[in-house]
Design a protein around this motif. Structure first.
Motif, PDB file in Angstrom:
ATOM      1  N   TYR A 134       0.968  -1.307   0.135  1.00  7.85           N
ATOM      2  CA  TYR A 134      -0.343   0.183  -0.373  1.00  7.85           C
ATOM      3  C   TYR A 134       0.568   1.501   0.082  1.00  7.85           C
ATOM      4  O   TYR A 134       1.879   1.503   0.515  1.00  7.85           O
ATOM      5  N   TYR A 136       0.232   4.643   1.461  1.00  9.41           N
ATOM      6  CA  TYR A 136      -0.505   6.184   2.023  1.00  9.41           C
ATOM      7  C   TYR A 136      -0.202   7.199   1.886  1.00  9.41           C
ATOM      8  O   TYR A 136       1.201   7.315   2.342  1.00  9.41           O
ATOM      9  N   ARG A 138      -1.168  11.173   2.161  1.00 10.31           N
ATOM     10  CA  ARG A 138      -1.641  12.095   3.549  1.00 10.31           C
ATOM     11  C   ARG A 138      -3.307  12.116   2.551  1.00 10.31           C
ATOM     12  O   ARG A 138      -3.209  12.499   0.950  1.00 10.31           O
ATOM     13  N   GLU A 139      -3.837  12.499   2.855  1.00 14.09           N
ATOM     14  CA  GLU A 139      -5.435  13.071   2.695  1.00 14.09           C
ATOM     15  C   GLU A 139      -5.061  14.136   2.125  1.00 14.09           C
ATOM     16  O   GLU A 139      -6.805  14.178   0.722  1.00 14.09           O
ATOM     17  N   PRO A 142      -4.996  15.336  -3.084  1.00 12.96           N
ATOM     18  CA  PRO A 142      -5.795  14.480  -3.668  1.00 12.96           C
ATOM     19  C   PRO A 142      -5.354  14.144  -4.972  1.00 12.96           C
ATOM     20  O   PRO A 142      -5.646  13.199  -6.412  1.00 12.96           O
ATOM     21  N   GLU A 149      -2.714   6.086  -8.628  1.00 12.51           N
ATOM     22  CA  GLU A 149      -3.500   5.370  -9.181  1.00 12.51           C
ATOM     23  C   GLU A 149      -3.844   5.235 -10.673  1.00 12.51           C
ATOM     24  O   GLU A 149      -3.687   4.099 -11.419  1.00 12.51           O
ATOM     25  N   PHE A 175      -1.483  -1.045  -4.103  1.00 12.35           N
ATOM     26  CA  PHE A 175      -2.423   0.125  -3.074  1.00 12.35           C
ATOM     27  C   PHE A 175      -2.563   1.770  -3.231  1.00 12.35           C
ATOM     28  O   PHE A 175      -1.709   1.493  -2.141  1.00 12.35           O
ATOM     29  N   VAL A 176      -3.241   2.357  -3.334  1.00 11.80           N
ATOM     30  CA  VAL A 176      -3.175   4.120  -2.716  1.00 11.80           C
ATOM     31  C   VAL A 176      -4.529   3.411  -1.580  1.00 11.80           C
ATOM     32  O   VAL A 176      -5.520   3.227  -1.750  1.00 11.80           O
ATOM     33  N   HIS A 177      -3.789   3.759  -0.616  1.00 15.64           N
ATOM     34  CA  HIS A 177      -4.502   4.318   0.658  1.00 15.64           C
ATOM     35  C   HIS A 177      -4.836   5.606   0.759  1.00 15.64           C
ATOM     36  O   HIS A 177      -3.623   5.959   1.506  1.00 15.64           O
ATOM     37  N   ARG A 178      -5.995   6.439   1.308  1.00 17.38           N
ATOM     38  CA  ARG A 178      -5.688   7.457   1.427  1.00 17.38           C
ATOM     39  C   ARG A 178      -5.714   8.448   3.038  1.00 17.38           C
ATOM     40  O   ARG A 178      -6.970   6.964   3.573  1.00 17.38           O
ATOM     41  N   GLY A 179      -5.087   9.316   3.480  1.00 14.56           N
ATOM     42  CA  GLY A 179      -5.301   9.001   5.089  1.00 14.56           C
ATOM     43  C   GLY A 179      -6.158   9.881   5.078  1.00 14.56           C
ATOM     44  O   GLY A 179      -7.125  10.343   4.088  1.00 14.56           O
ATOM     45  N   LEU A 195      -4.537   2.346   8.402  1.00 15.44           N
ATOM     46  CA  LEU A 195      -4.750   1.327   7.668  1.00 15.44           C
ATOM     47  C   LEU A 195      -5.602  -0.057   7.535  1.00 15.44           C
ATOM     48  O   LEU A 195      -6.607  -0.924   6.764  1.00 15.44           O
TER      49      LEU A 195
END
Ligand SMILES: Cc1cc2nc3c(=O)[nH]c(=O)nc-3n(C[C@H](O)[C@H](O)[C@H](O)COP(=O)(O)O)c2cc1C
Ligand code: SF4
Ligand code: FES
Lengths: 464, 165
Positions: A134, A136, A138-139, A142, A149, A175-179, A195
Motif C-alpha cells: 500500500y 499511504y 495523506r488526505e 488528492p 493510481e 494500492f493507494v490508501h488515503r489518510g 490502514l
C-alpha cells in the motif's frame, strides 16, 4: 545529467546532485508510463526479478541507505528484521503521509515521477517477499492519489504489476490508501492501525515492531517514499558506486526542504554531508532577507531540536574532534546528531532576528497539541499545557516561573510515551528553553507571579 | 432514514473494498472519503450505511469519523478553504491571510473550537478552517480550496475570485 534540461527558473542549483529528483521540474517530462519507459524505466525491476532476493537485500545493506522518513534507520537492516522462520504473508507500505512541518519533498515524487516510486516499491516488495503493498498518501494530496493510481493502472496494463509479472511467477498488487488529515498516521504503527480501518493509535514497541508484527499482525516493512526510490538507483548503479556519493555512514543523496526566512526557499537534492548549513542558506537559498541576521535553524522538521546561531558545536572524537559554528555543520545524520539535533525528515526551517522565539515556539506547540492522538496522558495533557503556557507567553500574561513549568512539562513527556511523538513534541520546547531562556524570560512579567490569568483576554490575545 | 447512494458511487465503493482482500474494515477510510465527497459531510446515515456495508458496528465507524480532521460532521460551504497555520506558512503570513479571507467572505470564526473547526459564511458559499502543515512549506502561505492546492497566496481577493460562481 547531460542532455536534461529543466523548466526555466526551476533549474537545480550547481551544488545539487540529483538522483531521486532527476525528473522533477524537468523539461518535457510527464508522469506517463511511456515517458518513463523511454528512459530505461522498469529495467531495474526486470533485472530484480531475475536476482536472488537476498542479493537485493545485501545490496541495500551494503549501500548504507538510511531511512529518509525521519529516524535515519538503515533500510537493509530493517528489512532483515523479518523473522527468518516467518510463514505469514509479508506486506510493504510506502509512507507518503508527509506531515512533518517543514517537509515538502515526497509530494514532488508522487506528482511528477510516480513510476520511479512504483519501480522502487516493486523491487523492495520482491526483495522482502511481499505480494501486497500500500501507498499511504495523506488526505491533503488528492491530486497525488489520482496520479499514482493512474500510474499503477498503467503498470498493471503492461504486466509490470499484477499476477505472474513478466512470467516470473511473482505476483504483486499495489494500492493507494488515503489518510484523513492526522499527523500521527505518519508514525508507522499509527499508520498501520489507520490502514486497518481504526483510529491511528500507535502500538507499543515491543512487541509491535512492524517488521515482526505489523499490518494484520504480519511482518510489514514501512519505508518513506524517498527511501524506496533510492532502492531502484542502488540496483541501477550498484551498491558500491551508490555509496560513493555522500559521506561514510551517511551515504547517498537526500532532499533538503528549506523554508522560512531565506530569500529563495525550495528543495535541493544534495550528497549527504557534502554541503554545510551555511552553503544551504547562503548559496542555495540566496541568503537571509536584506538587513536580517540569523537567529536559529530547525534542521530536520519541526520535531528536531533547534540550533542557535552563534553557538559552537564540538563534534567528532580523537583526531577527528572539531568545533563547528552553525554555518559549518555538514548536513548529515551523524553530525546533526552530534550537534544535539537530528537530520530528521530533511525539513530545514530558518528563523531570523525578526521572529520572537515565544511566537515560534507557540506556533509549534499548537501543532503538537492539535496532533497528539491522546492515548498517553503525558502527551495528551502535556501538549495542551505547553500550548497554553506559550499562549500566555505570547499574550504577555506569563510569569517567569512559567518557563520552568513549561520545561518541566516537556521533560515529563519525553521518554514516557507509547510512540516517538512524545519526543517530537517535547524536543522543541526543551531545546528552545535551553537555548533561548533569556529571551523567553524577557517576555514574562514578574508581577504576574502567582496571579490568576483571565482566560478570555488570553484567548483574544493569542488570536484564537 | 437511509442514505441514498447513487448506483455508480456504490459500484465505486464496492470496487475500493476489493483493494483490501484481508480485511473489509480497512476500507473504512476510503468509503468515508467517497461518501464525504458525494454528500459534503458525514451524516449519521452515512455512518450507518458504511457500517452495514463493511459489516461493522456503527461505533467502529463513528470513532474513526470523530478522530480524523479530514472527516466533517458539519456541512461545509460550497467552497471549503483550508489555510495552513503551521510555522513556515505563519511566517509567510497565513494568519493575516485567514483574517482577510474571513473579512471578505463575512465568515465569523469566533465560535470555532477544536471539535468544531469549521466556520461557514452567512450565504453558505464559503467555509474555512485552519489546517496543519500542508507540505509545501517553502511556498507559503499555502491553502486548499476543496481539492485545489494554492501556493504563495498573498491576496485573498484573487483567490476568492477563482471561486466566485
Ligand atoms: C510522530 C511521527 C510522525 C512521522 N511522520 C512521518 C511521515 O510523515 N513520513 C514518513 O515517511 N515517516 C514519518 N515518520 C517515521 C515513520 O514512523 C517511519 O520511521 C518511517 O516511515 C520509516 O521509513 P524510513 O525508514 O524509510 O525512513 C514519523 C514518525 C513519528 C514518530
Ligand atoms: S506519544 Fe502522543 S501521539 Fe504517541 S501514542 Fe502517546 S498520545 Fe499518541
Ligand atoms: S507550514 Fe504550511 S505547508 Fe508546511
Amino acid at each position: 545529467m547531460s542532455g536534461i534540461s529543466y523548466k526555466s527558473g526551476r533549474e537545480p542549483h550547481p551544488k545539487e546532485h540529483r538522483v531521486v529528483f532527476r525528473n522533477v521540474d524537468r523539461e518535457g517530462w510527464d508522469t506517463s508510463l511511456a515517458t518513463y519507459l523511454g528512459e530505461g524505466g522498469y529495467e531495474q525491476w526486470k533485472k530484480a526479478l531475475q536476482l536472488p532476493r537476498q542479493e537485493i537485500i545485501d545490496a541495500v545493506k551494503q549501500s548504507g541507505l538510511r531511512g529518509r522518513g525521519g529516524a535515519g534507520f538503515p533500510c537493509g537492516v530493517k528489512w532483515g528484521f523479518i523473522p527468518p522462520t516467518n510463514t505469514k504473508p509479508v506486506y510493504l507500505i510506502c509512507n507518503a503521509d508527509e506531515s512533518e512541518p517543514g517537509t515538502f519533498k515526497d509530494r514532488y515524487i508522487l506528482h511528477q515521477d510516480p513510476h520511479q516510486l512504483l519501480e522502487g516499491m516493486a523491487i523492495s516488495c520482491f526483495a522482502v517477499g511481499a505480494n501486497l503493498a500500500y501507498i499511504y498518501i495523506r488526505e491533503e494530496f488528492p491530486e497525488a492519489a489520482v496520479i499514482v493510481e493512474k500510474a499503477i493502472a498503467e503498470a498493471h496494463e503492461k504486466g509490470l504489476l499484477g499476477k505472474n509479472i513478466l512470467g516470473s511467477g511473482f505476483d504483486l498488487d499495489i494500492f493507494v490508501h488515503r489518510g484523513a488529515g492526522a499527523y500521527i498516521c505518519g508514525e508507522e504503527t499509527g499508520l498501520i492501525e489507520s490502514l486497518e480501518g481504526k483510529r491511528p493509535y500507535p502500538r507499543i514497541k515491543p512487541p509491535y515492531f512492524p517488521a515482526a508484527m505489523g499490518l494484520y499482525l504480519c511482518p510489514t516493512i514501512v519505508n518513506n517514499v524517498e527511501t524506496l526510490c533510492h532502492v531502484k538507483h542502488i540496483l541501477e548503479i550498484g551498491a558500491e558506486a551508490w555509496a560513493k556519493t555522500g559521506t561514510p555512514n551517511n551515504t547517498g543523496t537526500r532532499i533538503l526542504c528549506v523554508s522560512g526566512d531565506v530569500q529563495k526557499p525550495g528543495y535541493f537534492e544534495v550528497e549527504v554531508g557534502k554541503v554545510t548549513l551555511g552553503e544551504v542558506i547562503n548559496e542555495m537559498c540566496g541568503g537571509l532577507k536584506p538587513g536580517r541576521s540569523l537567529k536559529a535553524v530547525i534542521p530536520g522538521g519541526s520535531s528536531a531540536k533547534v540550533l542557535r546561531a552563534g553557538d559552537v558545536y564540538s563534534v567528532g572524537r580523537g583526531d577527528d574532534a572539531r568545533e563547528l559554528t552553525l554555518w559549518d555543520i555538514p548536513m548529515d545524520f551523524d553530525t546533526l546528531a552530534a550537534c544535539g539535533s537530528m537530520a530528521g525528515s530533511g525539513g530545514v526551517i530558518v528563523i531570523d532576528d525578526s521572529r520572537p522565539i515565544s511566537w515560534v515556539l507557540n506556533n509549534i506547540n499548537g501543532f503538537y497539541a492539535h496532533e497528539s492522538c491522546g492515548q498517553c496522558t503525558p502527551c495528551r495533557e502535556g501538549t495542551l499545557w505547553m500550548k497554553k503556557i506559550t499562549d500566555r507567553l505570547v499574550a504577555g500574561q506569563a510569569s517567569p516561573s512559567d518557563i520552568d513549568t513549561l520545561y518541566g512539562v516537556a521533560k515529563n513527556i519525553d521518554g514516557r510515551t507509547i510512540c516517538a511523538f512524545g519526543e517530537a513534541c517535547a524536543w522543541p520546547t526543551e531545546s528552545f528553553i535551553e537555548k533561548f531562556r533569556d529571551e523567553l524570560t524577557s517576555d514574562t512579567r514578574p508581577e504576574l507571579e502567582g496571579a490568576i490569568v483571565n482566560s478570555e483576554t488570553l484567548t483574544a490575545a493569542a488570536g484564537l | 432514514m437511509s442514505l441514498a447512494v447513487p448506483t455508480a458511487l456504490e459500484k465505486e465503493i464496492d470496487d475500493r473494498i476489493t483493494h483490501y482482500p484481508v480485511s473489509k474494515r480497512s476500507a473504512v477510510l476510503p468509503v468515508l472519503h467517497l461518501l464525504q465527497h458525494q454528500f459534503g459531510h458525514i451524516t449519521e446515515e452515512a455512518i450507518e450505511w458504511t457500517a452495514a456495508k463493511l459489516e461493522l458496528e456503527p461505533i467502529k465507524v463513528l470513532e474513526v469519523v470523530t478522530f480524523y480532521p479530514g472527516f466533517r460532521q458539519e456541512a461545509p460551504g460550497k467552497y471549503h478553504i483550508r489555510v495552513c497555520r503551521t510555522l513556515s506558512c505563519a511566517m509567510a503570513g497565513s494568519y493575516e491571510l485567514m483574517d482577510s479571507l474571513c473579512e471578505k467572505t463575512g465568515i465569523d470564526r469566533s465560535g470555532v473550537t477544536h471539535h468544531h473547526p469549521i466556520a461557514v459564511s452567512p450565504d453558505g458559499k464559503y467555509s474555512i478552517e485552519f489546517a496543519e502543515c500542508l507540505a509545501s512549506c517553502g511556498f507559503g502561505p499555502v491553502c486548499m480550496v476543496n481539492d485545489d492546492f494554492h501556493e504563495k497566496v498573498s491576496d485573498a481577493d484573487s483567490l476568492l475570485s477563482q471561486y466566485s460562481k
